[in-house]
Scaffold this active site. Sequence first.
Site, PDB file in Angstrom:
ATOM      1  N   GLU A  49       0.828  -1.206   0.000  1.00 15.46           N
ATOM      2  CA  GLU A  49       0.000   0.000   0.000  1.00 15.46           C
ATOM      3  C   GLU A  49       0.860   1.253   0.000  1.00 15.46           C
ATOM      4  O   GLU A  49       1.824   1.344   0.752  1.00 15.46           O
ATOM      5  CB  GLU A  49      -0.891  -0.015   1.246  1.00 15.46           C
ATOM      6  CG  GLU A  49      -2.235   0.610   1.026  1.00 15.46           C
ATOM      7  CD  GLU A  49      -3.074  -0.176   0.021  1.00 15.46           C
ATOM      8  OE1 GLU A  49      -3.192   0.310  -1.121  1.00 15.46           O
ATOM      9  OE2 GLU A  49      -3.584  -1.247   0.363  1.00 15.46           O
ATOM     10  N   ASP A  52       2.978   2.142  -4.934  1.00 20.90           N
ATOM     11  CA  ASP A  52       2.960   2.025  -6.399  1.00 20.90           C
ATOM     12  C   ASP A  52       3.670   3.213  -7.056  1.00 20.90           C
ATOM     13  O   ASP A  52       4.457   3.044  -7.972  1.00 20.90           O
ATOM     14  CB  ASP A  52       1.535   1.826  -6.962  1.00 20.90           C
ATOM     15  CG  ASP A  52       0.550   2.907  -6.557  1.00 20.90           C
ATOM     16  OD1 ASP A  52       0.861   3.700  -5.632  1.00 20.90           O
ATOM     17  OD2 ASP A  52      -0.544   2.957  -7.141  1.00 20.90           O
ATOM     18  N   GLY A 144     -15.797   5.809  -3.475  1.00 28.24           N
ATOM     19  CA  GLY A 144     -15.017   6.340  -2.353  1.00 28.24           C
ATOM     20  C   GLY A 144     -14.802   5.319  -1.259  1.00 28.24           C
ATOM     21  O   GLY A 144     -14.491   5.677  -0.125  1.00 28.24           O
ATOM     22  N   LEU A 147     -12.034   0.751  -2.831  1.00 33.46           N
ATOM     23  CA  LEU A 147     -11.981  -0.429  -3.705  1.00 33.46           C
ATOM     24  C   LEU A 147     -11.841   0.007  -5.163  1.00 33.46           C
ATOM     25  O   LEU A 147     -11.998  -0.770  -6.074  1.00 33.46           O
ATOM     26  CB  LEU A 147     -13.222  -1.307  -3.500  1.00 33.46           C
ATOM     27  CG  LEU A 147     -13.415  -1.764  -2.047  1.00 33.46           C
ATOM     28  CD1 LEU A 147     -14.721  -2.548  -1.896  1.00 33.46           C
ATOM     29  CD2 LEU A 147     -12.236  -2.609  -1.577  1.00 33.46           C
ATOM     30  N   SER A 150     -12.900   4.767  -8.851  1.00 28.50           N
ATOM     31  CA  SER A 150     -12.402   5.742  -9.830  1.00 28.50           C
ATOM     32  C   SER A 150     -11.737   5.020 -11.006  1.00 28.50           C
ATOM     33  O   SER A 150     -12.007   5.331 -12.162  1.00 28.50           O
ATOM     34  CB  SER A 150     -11.446   6.745  -9.182  1.00 28.50           C
ATOM     35  OG  SER A 150     -10.355   6.104  -8.570  1.00 28.50           O
ATOM     36  N   GLU A 197      -6.515  10.277 -14.339  1.00 29.65           N
ATOM     37  CA  GLU A 197      -6.743  10.468 -12.895  1.00 29.65           C
ATOM     38  C   GLU A 197      -5.779  11.522 -12.329  1.00 29.65           C
ATOM     39  O   GLU A 197      -6.159  12.369 -11.538  1.00 29.65           O
ATOM     40  CB  GLU A 197      -6.609   9.136 -12.150  1.00 29.65           C
ATOM     41  CG  GLU A 197      -6.780   9.278 -10.644  1.00 29.65           C
ATOM     42  CD  GLU A 197      -7.597   8.195  -9.966  1.00 29.65           C
ATOM     43  OE1 GLU A 197      -8.133   7.297 -10.654  1.00 29.65           O
ATOM     44  OE2 GLU A 197      -7.716   8.262  -8.730  1.00 29.65           O
ATOM     45  N   ASP A 209      -4.323   0.883  -9.325  1.00 23.64           N
ATOM     46  CA  ASP A 209      -5.754   0.649  -9.507  1.00 23.64           C
ATOM     47  C   ASP A 209      -6.125   0.359 -10.955  1.00 23.64           C
ATOM     48  O   ASP A 209      -6.875  -0.576 -11.259  1.00 23.64           O
ATOM     49  CB  ASP A 209      -6.558   1.870  -9.032  1.00 23.64           C
ATOM     50  CG  ASP A 209      -6.288   2.207  -7.577  1.00 23.64           C
ATOM     51  OD1 ASP A 209      -5.695   1.358  -6.883  1.00 23.64           O
ATOM     52  OD2 ASP A 209      -6.658   3.311  -7.151  1.00 23.64           O
TER      53      ASP A 209
HETATM   54  P1  ADP Z   1     -12.319   5.066  -4.774  1.00 22.78           P
HETATM   55  O1  ADP Z   1     -11.606   4.985  -6.065  1.00 22.78           O
HETATM   56  O2  ADP Z   1     -11.579   4.421  -3.660  1.00 22.78           O
HETATM   57  O3  ADP Z   1     -13.733   4.582  -4.825  1.00 22.78           O
HETATM   58  P2  ADP Z   1     -11.826   7.879  -5.193  1.00 22.78           P
HETATM   59  O4  ADP Z   1     -11.930   9.047  -4.284  1.00 22.78           O
HETATM   60  O5  ADP Z   1     -10.522   7.561  -5.808  1.00 22.78           O
HETATM   61  O6  ADP Z   1     -12.391   6.632  -4.368  1.00 22.78           O
HETATM   62  O7  ADP Z   1     -12.845   8.035  -6.405  1.00 22.78           O
HETATM   63  C1  ADP Z   1     -14.188   8.373  -6.158  1.00 22.78           C
HETATM   64  C2  ADP Z   1     -14.633   9.414  -7.165  1.00 22.78           C
HETATM   65  O8  ADP Z   1     -14.680   8.830  -8.483  1.00 22.78           O
HETATM   66  C3  ADP Z   1     -16.029   9.922  -6.916  1.00 22.78           C
HETATM   67  O9  ADP Z   1     -16.024  11.013  -6.022  1.00 22.78           O
HETATM   68  C4  ADP Z   1     -16.494  10.325  -8.307  1.00 22.78           C
HETATM   69  O10 ADP Z   1     -15.989  11.596  -8.650  1.00 22.78           O
HETATM   70  C5  ADP Z   1     -15.808   9.308  -9.201  1.00 22.78           C
HETATM   71  N1  ADP Z   1     -16.686   8.144  -9.462  1.00 22.78           N
HETATM   72  C6  ADP Z   1     -16.431   6.857  -9.155  1.00 22.78           C
HETATM   73  N2  ADP Z   1     -17.450   6.051  -9.568  1.00 22.78           N
HETATM   74  C7  ADP Z   1     -18.361   6.856 -10.145  1.00 22.78           C
HETATM   75  C8  ADP Z   1     -19.629   6.627 -10.779  1.00 22.78           C
HETATM   76  N3  ADP Z   1     -20.173   5.413 -10.875  1.00 22.78           N
HETATM   77  N4  ADP Z   1     -20.281   7.706 -11.279  1.00 22.78           N
HETATM   78  C9  ADP Z   1     -19.742   8.935 -11.196  1.00 22.78           C
HETATM   79  N5  ADP Z   1     -18.578   9.202 -10.616  1.00 22.78           N
HETATM   80  C10 ADP Z   1     -17.868   8.193 -10.089  1.00 22.78           C
HETATM   81 MG    MG Z   2      -9.698   5.814  -6.534  1.00 23.82          MG
END
Ligand code: ADP
Ligand code: MG
Length: 423
Positions: A49, A52, A144, A147, A150, A197, A209
């Site tokens: 963790e 990367d 968020g 997992l 994003s 990203e 990821d």
């Molecule tokens: P994780 O990747 O751990 O879930 P992140 O903070 O890296 O958390 O990414 C979350 C962000 O990615 C959200 O706030 C949103 O902007 C975007 N996101 C992820 N999935 C979706 C989705 N299905 N629809 C719209 N936005 C999404």
């Molecule tokens: Mg993420």
Amino acid sequence: MSMTATAQWAALPDHSAEIARVREEFITAYGYEPDGVWSAPGRLNLLGEYIDFLGGSCLPMPLPYRTYVAGALRRDGVLRASSLQMPGDERTVVIRDIQPGHLKGWFTYVAGVAWAMNQEGGRDIMLPDEFGADLLINSRVPVGGGLSSSAALECSTALALLELSCPVRDECPEADATPADSDALRARLAQVCITAENKMAGAHTGGLDQTASLRCRQGHALALDCRDMSARQVPFDLSAVGLELLVIDTRAKHSLADGQYGSRRADCEESARILGVGQLVDVEDLDEATAALGNERLAARTRHVVSEIARTRAFIELLDEGPLEGVRLAVAGALLNDSHDSLRDDYEVSCEELDVAVEAARAAGAHGARMTGGGFGGSAIALVDAHAVEGVARAVAAAYAERGWEPPHFIRSLPGAPAGRLD
Ligand code: ADP
Ligand code: MG
């Protein structure tokens, strides 16, 4: 007094139902049929963790929870997208006008992929000028939740855009052949998603990821060497030895964009600079390095990075030696535990919700447990005997109930399939 608590399990998604759902939602949103549905999995990082971006190794596996994208080609250069997770927020942009900093929020992940495909994709990935698309997104990866929703969003979008563009390009790249055949192309697509990203969404993450989502294979963990992004499939079948990985989504919210990820990265870069090494992965003697840093915070960050790299190597060696049984299982559990303690104490990216989940799982008989992903909320994993999973989940739920916290969600980490077209 012990509290009774029931464990709330996230339902396992039914892929055919999810595909039908996202198709229907596309028709409702745009009034016509999509050309196809693509999807990409969330990932679970077993070990390695926050290393990367430093050229360390990590060990992700794909989850059965995916992001689904229904898409259709349009020939006017316009990208339109809506997400069921962001109701009422339909977005539109002309692809050749996309610039970093111009867009806001979730759409940066989607538009960012189109932009990065054109910036650095090379001839077979760049989108033709006339290319445009309508996309409808639905995710079963907790957003968020640590997992990697994003990356699931970026990778499903990348595959959708690439294949949707085939009718308007001379040659169609074969990203959707079996991942083994298309690994080189997928590695380049992963790089495009990383750029999206980093540069468009402004999250300074490494490549774990996106690589996991595109290049993992079912029934395997991916031993990923982030120095050069070379990856090796390692058989990983816990059920054959009566084990399960319990995923605990604390539902505590974190945001990687809030500067924590960037400040850890800056600490590591500063440490490497002081030590005169290219990256912390090149540190040979940890004691010497921490003494030379002469700064408690930088020493602690370096201690995490160097020890986490060693733990990940050891874990991959364990898996190469054979199934996780007996001494190998005990060692694997200890490596997970040490990883969490290091992330909590030296890297300072854990939080109370993660620590309580990890402690409760260990006390209830887990072989090992750790936070996974970016931390500050999100998810923890616990390596547990399959027959004990319900009991461990109840113990974690009880620890949350005792503190008056919202109950966590429990997720089954059955093996998932890599990103691809699904219809
Ligand atoms: P994780 O990747 O751990 O879930 P992140 O903070 O890296 O958390 O990414 C979350 C962000 O990615 C959200 O706030 C949103 O902007 C975007 N996101 C992820 N999935 C979706 C989705 N299905 N629809 C719209 N936005 C999404
Ligand atoms: Mg993420």
